[in-house]
Design a protein around this motif. Sequence first.
Motif, PDB file in Angstrom:
ATOM      1  N   GLN A 111       0.829  -1.204   0.000  1.00 56.28           N
ATOM      2  CA  GLN A 111       0.000   0.000   0.000  1.00 56.28           C
ATOM      3  C   GLN A 111       0.863   1.253   0.000  1.00 56.28           C
ATOM      4  OE1 GLN A 111      -2.942  -0.338   3.132  1.00 56.28           O
ATOM      5  NE2 GLN A 111      -3.359  -2.455   2.578  1.00 56.28           N
ATOM      6  N   LYS A 112       0.425   2.230  -0.783  1.00 55.60           N
ATOM      7  CA  LYS A 112       1.169   3.487  -0.905  1.00 55.60           C
ATOM      8  C   LYS A 112       0.851   4.409   0.270  1.00 55.60           C
ATOM      9  CE  LYS A 112       3.044   2.871  -5.039  1.00 55.60           C
ATOM     10  NZ  LYS A 112       2.720   1.431  -5.115  1.00 55.60           N
ATOM     11  N   TRP A 113       1.691   5.434   0.454  1.00 57.57           N
ATOM     12  CA  TRP A 113       1.531   6.294   1.635  1.00 57.57           C
ATOM     13  C   TRP A 113       0.164   6.960   1.686  1.00 57.57           C
ATOM     14  CZ3 TRP A 113       0.550  11.410   0.614  1.00 57.57           C
ATOM     15  CH2 TRP A 113       0.916  11.889  -0.649  1.00 57.57           C
ATOM     16  N   TYR A 114      -0.447   7.200   0.522  1.00 61.23           N
ATOM     17  CA  TYR A 114      -1.746   7.900   0.539  1.00 61.23           C
ATOM     18  C   TYR A 114      -2.913   6.948   0.746  1.00 61.23           C
ATOM     19  CZ  TYR A 114      -1.094   6.424  -4.305  1.00 61.23           C
ATOM     20  OH  TYR A 114      -0.826   5.681  -5.415  1.00 61.23           O
ATOM     21  N   ASN A 115      -2.640   5.648   0.746  1.00 55.12           N
ATOM     22  CA  ASN A 115      -3.737   4.681   0.894  1.00 55.12           C
ATOM     23  C   ASN A 115      -4.332   4.657   2.306  1.00 55.12           C
ATOM     24  OD1 ASN A 115      -2.368   2.346  -1.500  1.00 55.12           O
ATOM     25  ND2 ASN A 115      -3.996   3.849  -1.748  1.00 55.12           N
ATOM     26  N   GLY A 116      -3.667   5.315   3.252  1.00 60.15           N
ATOM     27  CA  GLY A 116      -4.272   5.422   4.577  1.00 60.15           C
ATOM     28  C   GLY A 116      -5.475   6.351   4.564  1.00 60.15           C
ATOM     29  N   VAL A 117      -5.580   7.173   3.515  1.00 58.31           N
ATOM     30  CA  VAL A 117      -6.650   8.164   3.426  1.00 58.31           C
ATOM     31  C   VAL A 117      -7.512   7.926   2.180  1.00 58.31           C
ATOM     32  CG1 VAL A 117      -7.119  10.640   3.418  1.00 58.31           C
ATOM     33  CG2 VAL A 117      -5.065   9.789   4.510  1.00 58.31           C
ATOM     34  N   ILE A 118      -6.835   7.594   1.085  1.00 53.40           N
ATOM     35  CA  ILE A 118      -7.544   7.442  -0.179  1.00 53.40           C
ATOM     36  C   ILE A 118      -7.414   6.007  -0.689  1.00 53.40           C
ATOM     37  CG2 ILE A 118      -7.717   8.299  -2.556  1.00 53.40           C
ATOM     38  CD1 ILE A 118      -5.964  10.728  -1.438  1.00 53.40           C
ATOM     39  N   PRO A 119      -8.513   5.309  -0.847  1.00 49.62           N
ATOM     40  CA  PRO A 119      -8.424   3.956  -1.392  1.00 49.62           C
ATOM     41  C   PRO A 119      -8.260   3.997  -2.919  1.00 49.62           C
ATOM     42  CG  PRO A 119     -10.683   4.471  -0.753  1.00 49.62           C
ATOM     43  CD  PRO A 119      -9.879   5.711  -0.524  1.00 49.62           C
ATOM     44  N   TYR A 123      -4.989  -0.705  -3.921  1.00 51.58           N
ATOM     45  CA  TYR A 123      -5.092  -0.864  -2.463  1.00 51.58           C
ATOM     46  C   TYR A 123      -6.059  -1.992  -2.108  1.00 51.58           C
ATOM     47  CZ  TYR A 123      -7.896   0.228   1.720  1.00 51.58           C
ATOM     48  OH  TYR A 123      -8.662   0.150   2.853  1.00 51.58           O
TER      49      TYR A 123
ATOM     50  N   PHE B 171     -15.274   8.984   6.112  1.00 52.76           N
ATOM     51  CA  PHE B 171     -14.741   8.171   5.019  1.00 52.76           C
ATOM     52  C   PHE B 171     -13.244   7.918   5.223  1.00 52.76           C
ATOM     53  CE2 PHE B 171     -12.640   7.926   0.868  1.00 52.76           C
ATOM     54  CZ  PHE B 171     -13.277   6.810   0.346  1.00 52.76           C
ATOM     55  N   ILE B 172     -12.527   8.973   5.612  1.00 52.46           N
ATOM     56  CA  ILE B 172     -11.084   8.821   5.864  1.00 52.46           C
ATOM     57  C   ILE B 172     -10.844   7.863   7.032  1.00 52.46           C
ATOM     58  CG2 ILE B 172      -9.026  10.045   6.697  1.00 52.46           C
ATOM     59  CD1 ILE B 172      -9.971  12.452   5.053  1.00 52.46           C
ATOM     60  N   THR B 175     -11.347   4.340   5.858  1.00 50.74           N
ATOM     61  CA  THR B 175     -10.240   3.907   5.006  1.00 50.74           C
ATOM     62  C   THR B 175      -9.007   3.608   5.851  1.00 50.74           C
ATOM     63  OG1 THR B 175     -11.085   5.429   3.350  1.00 50.74           O
ATOM     64  CG2 THR B 175      -8.921   4.477   2.945  1.00 50.74           C
ATOM     65  N   LEU B 176      -8.738   4.522   6.766  1.00 48.74           N
ATOM     66  CA  LEU B 176      -7.564   4.363   7.628  1.00 48.74           C
ATOM     67  C   LEU B 176      -7.644   3.057   8.414  1.00 48.74           C
ATOM     68  CD1 LEU B 176      -5.002   5.861   8.611  1.00 48.74           C
ATOM     69  CD2 LEU B 176      -6.366   6.731  10.496  1.00 48.74           C
ATOM     70  N   SER B 179      -6.672  -0.082   6.513  1.00 52.84           N
ATOM     71  CA  SER B 179      -5.434  -0.065   5.751  1.00 52.84           C
ATOM     72  C   SER B 179      -4.283  -0.454   6.667  1.00 52.84           C
ATOM     73  CB  SER B 179      -5.169   1.326   5.198  1.00 52.84           C
ATOM     74  OG  SER B 179      -4.774   2.180   6.247  1.00 52.84           O
ATOM     75  N   LYS B 180      -3.133  -0.703   6.056  1.00 49.29           N
ATOM     76  CA  LYS B 180      -1.981  -1.065   6.881  1.00 49.29           C
ATOM     77  C   LYS B 180      -1.581   0.079   7.790  1.00 49.29           C
ATOM     78  CE  LYS B 180       2.478  -0.603   4.891  1.00 49.29           C
ATOM     79  NZ  LYS B 180       3.522  -1.060   3.962  1.00 49.29           N
ATOM     80  N   PHE B 181      -1.964   1.308   7.426  1.00 50.78           N
ATOM     81  CA  PHE B 181      -1.586   2.472   8.226  1.00 50.78           C
ATOM     82  C   PHE B 181      -2.342   2.494   9.558  1.00 50.78           C
ATOM     83  CE2 PHE B 181      -0.734   3.233   3.847  1.00 50.78           C
ATOM     84  CZ  PHE B 181       0.535   3.773   3.865  1.00 50.78           C
ATOM     85  N   TYR B 204       7.544   6.560  12.079  1.00 51.06           N
ATOM     86  CA  TYR B 204       6.823   6.866  10.849  1.00 51.06           C
ATOM     87  C   TYR B 204       5.312   6.930  11.098  1.00 51.06           C
ATOM     88  CZ  TYR B 204       5.237   6.460   6.001  1.00 51.06           C
ATOM     89  OH  TYR B 204       4.629   6.673   4.793  1.00 51.06           O
ATOM     90  N   TYR B 208       2.750   9.950  10.975  1.00 50.11           N
ATOM     91  CA  TYR B 208       1.645   9.829  10.018  1.00 50.11           C
ATOM     92  C   TYR B 208       0.328  10.206  10.702  1.00 50.11           C
ATOM     93  CZ  TYR B 208      -0.846   7.738   6.019  1.00 50.11           C
ATOM     94  OH  TYR B 208      -1.613   7.521   4.899  1.00 50.11           O
TER      95      TYR B 208
END
Lengths: 260, 316, 300
Positions: A111-119, A123, B171-172, B175-176, B179-181, B204, B208
Motif C-alpha cells: 500500500q502506498k503512503w496515501y492509501n491510509g486516506v484514499i483507497p 489498495y 470516510f477517511i 479507510t484508515l 489499511s496497513k496504516f 513513521y 503519520y
Amino acid sequence: MSEYILEIKNVTKMFHGLVAINDLSMKVKKGQIYGIIGPNGAGKTTLFNCITGIYTPEMGQILWKGKEIKGTTPYKIAELGILRTFQTIRLFAEMSVAENIMSGRHIKSKQKWYNGVIPTPAYFKDEKEQWMKVGELMEFFNLSQYATTPAGDLSYGVQRRIEMARALAAEPELLILDEPAAGLNEHETQELTDTIRKIQAMGVTIMMIEHDMEMVMSLSEYITVINFGAKISEGLPSFVQDDPVVVEAYIGSDEEDEHE
Amino acid sequence: MMNKTSMIALVLLLISGVYPFFVDSAWLAIGTTFLVFSCVAFSQDIILGRAGVFHMGHAMFFGLGAYTTAIMNVQFGLPILASWAPAVLIPMFVAFVLAGPIIHLRGDYLLVATIGFNIIFIQVLENDVFGLTGGPNGIFGIDVVRLFGFEFASQTYMYYMAFILLGITLFIMRTLDRSKFGRAMFYINKDEIAAQSMGVSVRYYKLYAFIIGAGIAGAAGSMFSVQYSAVSPEAFDVTQSIMFFTIVLVGGSASLPGVLIGTFIMFVLPEVFREFETARYLVFGLAMILTMILRPRGIWPVRFGNIPNFLKKDVK
Amino acid sequence: MDIFIQQMVNGLTIGSLYALVALGYTMVYGVMRLINFAHGDLVAMSAFVGLTVYTQIFGENITSLVAVITVFVFTAAIVALVGVLLERLAYRPLRTAPRLSAVVSALGAGLVIQNSVMLIWGPNMKIFPSNIFPSTIWSFGGVVITFTQVMILGLSSILMVGLYFFINRTKIGTAIRAVAIDQDAAKLMGINVNRIIMIIFVIGSALGAVAGLFIGVYYRGVTFDMGWMYGLNAFVAAIMGGIGNIPGAMLGGLMLGLFNAMITGYISSQWAETFTFVLLIVILVFRPTGILGEKVAEKV
C-alpha cells in the motif's frame, strides 16, 4: 558470500557495567535449526535482543548475509527478514487473532503512503491479498475458529501458535523462537515440534532458545551452550548432551531441569 | 450486531440530514458546531486513540486551520475557497515540524510537550507577532463561501457544509482503519516492541497519525472560522485541547460511535444545561469521574475483529 | 547586577513554591504513574481555606506566630483530607483501568474542586490581609528581600530537606520507594500499598497547601481558577526534573522559578510561558526523561 546466513562475532553486551554477553561467537547456516541452551539468566534472550536490534552490543559484529547489522533498528531488522517470537508472549491482546497475524503482513503489503486516506484499486487488491495470506496461516496453525477472538482471551498454547503464525506471516528467512515450548503440555509440544519441522521444510532458517531438552535435542542440527554470557560448549546435539562442562553448568546452577 | 449498528447509523444519518428544518437558529448553530467538533474529535482520535500518542494540544491544529482561513481572507482579501488547501496543508506541515523532535518521548513527557506547543501557539496569537492575528481580540468579518457568484451564506448552508466535512472525515477514518496504516497505529498502541519486531516503524506511523490528524483538524478549523465569521485565541487554547482529549476517552478510544457520543456529551449537553451556568461544570466533572469508573474504556468502547467475511467461516 | 540578584531572589521564592507543588505531582506519579491534574486546584483551594480559617478564627487584625502556625496546620490538615478523599473516590477505583482513564478522572476531579471553590467563595478575586507576616524589609544595596520571601525560602527548604530524609532514611520512606519501583513485589513483602498511597496523598496535598497559602500571602490576590497556572508550571517543573524523581522536582521547581524571573526581568513577561515551554522542549529533546529522570528500560 559465505555459507552462513548469520554470523555472530565476538559480541559483548553490558548493562550498567555488568557483562550480559561475553565475547560470544556463532555461525548459523541457511536452512538450519540452531539451538541455544543454557541456564536461566545466561544471556540467551539478550543475544536474541541484540540480533533483532532491541539492544546494541558494545563490541563485536553481527553479520546478516555478510553485512553488518549491529545497531540497526528493530523494524529494519524485520524488513531484512529476521522475525521473532517472545519468551513472554507479546501479542496485541485486545485485537483479534486475524488482526494479530495481519501485523506480520505489514512489511509485505504494497500500500502506498496515501492509501491510509484514499483507497485505490491497487489498495483493495493488496488488502485482499494480505487477508488471504492471513487465512492460509490461520489454517496452517489451526486457528481459523478463533479468527475474531481477542488474542488475549485464548489459552497459552494457542497464544504461542498465534505468535508463530504472526512471525511466519512476514515470510521470514530467519525465524527466532524464544522458548516456544514454555508453558505447553506434552501434546502441544509434540505439535510444536512437527510445526517447526514443517517451517524448516519451507526453507526458513530457525534459531531457538529452549529448555525442553528432549525437543531441542531432537530438532536442532547444531547447538551452542551459554552460561554467564559466554559460550561454554557447541556442537552436534549428541556431543553437547554428554559434554561434562554442560552437565556441570546445569547441575551447578540454581535452575532445576524438570525434563531430566 | 452489524445490522443493529447499521440501523442506528441510518437513523442518525436521517435525523441529522433533516435537522436544520426543525430547529431554531441557535440550535442550528449548535448542530453545525457539533458536526465541526466531531471532525476535530475524530482527528484527535487518530493520534490518541489509534496511534496511542498522549496528545493534549490538538486545539492548536484546529486553530491553525481557522486562522489560516481568517488571515488569508481578511488580511489578504482572498476568497474562502482559496484558503481551503492551505488550511489543511499548513497544520499538516506544522505537525510534521513540531512532532518530529518530540515523537520519541514517553507518554507523559509527550503530553506536556504538546500542551506546551498549544500554549506557545496561543501566546503567538495574543502577542500578534506579525501583525496578522489581531491579538487577543482575534479577527472579525470573515467572508462566506462563494462559488460561481453564489453565496453560501445562510446557517443552513453552513450546517450542510459541516455535514459534508464530517462525511469526508468518516470516510477517511474508515479507510484508515482498513489499511496497513491504521493497523500499524493500533499495533504500536498495544505493544510498541512487538510492533517494531514485526517491521512497523514507530516513528513513521506516529508522525503519520499526527499529520493526518492535523490536516483534518485544520479543515474543521477553516469551517469553524467561516461559521462564526470570526476567530479569537481562546477558542483554541489548552482548555479546548483538554475537551477534545476527554471527548475521545469518555466516548471510547478508536470507536467511531464512541467519539460521536463523546462529542455530544462534552459539547451539546453543556449547551442544553446553559441555565445552570454556575453548577454545570461541577456536575460535569463528577460525570467525567463516574463515566471513567463505570466505563473505563469509554461509553462505547472499540470492538476489534473487523475482518473480511471470508475469514469468519470457521468462527463458531 | 542588582537587577540580576533581585530577580534571583524573586525567582528562588517563586521557584520554591513551584517545587513544593511539583513534589505533589512527582510523588503521586512515582507511585501511581498518574498525572494528578487536580493537584493545582487543590493548591488554589488551600489559599481559600487558609483565608477562611484565618478570618474565622482570628478575625482580620490579629497577627501572631500562633495564629500563623495554626492557619498553616489547619489548612494543611483539611487539604490533606481532601487529597485522601480524592484518591479514594476518583483514583482508587481506576487503579487497574487503562492509564488515560485515570487522567480523565483527574481532569474531572480538578473541575469539581475548582467549581466547588467558585460556588463556596464566589467567582471574584479574594485578597489576603497584608498583616499576616510582618512587613519587615531588608535591603542590600539595591536588592530588597521581604520577610515573606525569607519565610517562603526558609520553610520550603526545611520541608524539602525534611522530605528528603523522610523518603531516604525512614521505614515508611523506604516502603514508599519500594512501592514506586514495584507495587506487586512491595505487596508481597508485606507493605500495605493502599496505606502508602494514602500517605503520599497526605504529604503531597499538605505540601501543596503550604504552597497555596504562601501564594496567597506573597501575591495577596487569589482566584478560584488560579490552580491551573500554578499547577501547570509546577507540573512542567516536575517533568523538567524527571517526573517521579523527588530531588528532580525540587531542582526543576527552583530552576523554572529562576528562569521565569530572568525572562520577566530581562526580556518580557508577555512571552514567559513561551520561554518556559521552549526550555522544557529543549531539555526533553536532549534528555527525554528529564534532568534527573532515569531511563526506564523495558524488559523484553
